[in-house]
Design a protein around this motif. Structure first.
Motif: not given
Length: 140
Positions: A27-51
């Motif tokens: 479960y922890e490996v899956d959670q880490a994999r999802n976090q890495v995928k999320e952090l490498s997605d530019w859309k995630y960063h754009f949603r958090r810090h659009p300015a």
């Protein structure tokens, strides 16, 4: 070495902790994999810090676009016309013609691919908006 009740309890506690770790590890490996995928997605960063993302895009665009240069003065001198001149206009060579044709095809392909990408990005949003605006209302 003699085993006492305290060492047996310690050993049992270690074994129990190892069992818990083995159970939680997938479960922890899956959670880490999802976090890495999320952090490498530019859309995630754009949603958090659009300015900040827009500011970075503007800065990068500013650095990539060349600054306007001052217009240079062109001096045109007219050469005397020759009537029966043997000079022919410069012809494009075979390699130059081929390179020009390939470059034209490549640019058209890039423009077509970009249009397809933009269309595929816009269509899901418009379908989502249609489903939200035309959702059936509850009947009393």
């Amino acid at each position: 070495m003699t085993t006492t009740l305290a060492t047996e309890k310690q050993a049992e506690a270690i074994k129990q902790r190892m069992r818990e770790i083995r159970t939680n590890l997938p479960y922890e490996v899956d959670q880490a994999r999802n976090q890495v995928k999320e952090l490498s997605d530019w859309k995630y960063h754009f949603r958090r810090h659009p300015a900040a993302m827009l500011g970075a895009a503007v800065a990068i665009g500013f650095l990539l676009v060349p600054s306007p240069s001052t217009p240079k003065q062109v001096v045109v001198e007219r050469a005397p016309r020759r009537r029966n001149s043997d000079a022919e206009p410069a012809k494009k060579g075979l390699v130059g013609g081929l390179v020009g044709a390939v470059a034209t095809i490549a640019l058209r392909q890039v423009a077509s691919m970009a249009a397809n990408q933009i269309t595929s990005m816009i269509q899901p949003r418009s379908q989502l908006m249609r489903t939200e605006t035309h959702s059936p209302r509850s009947v009393r």
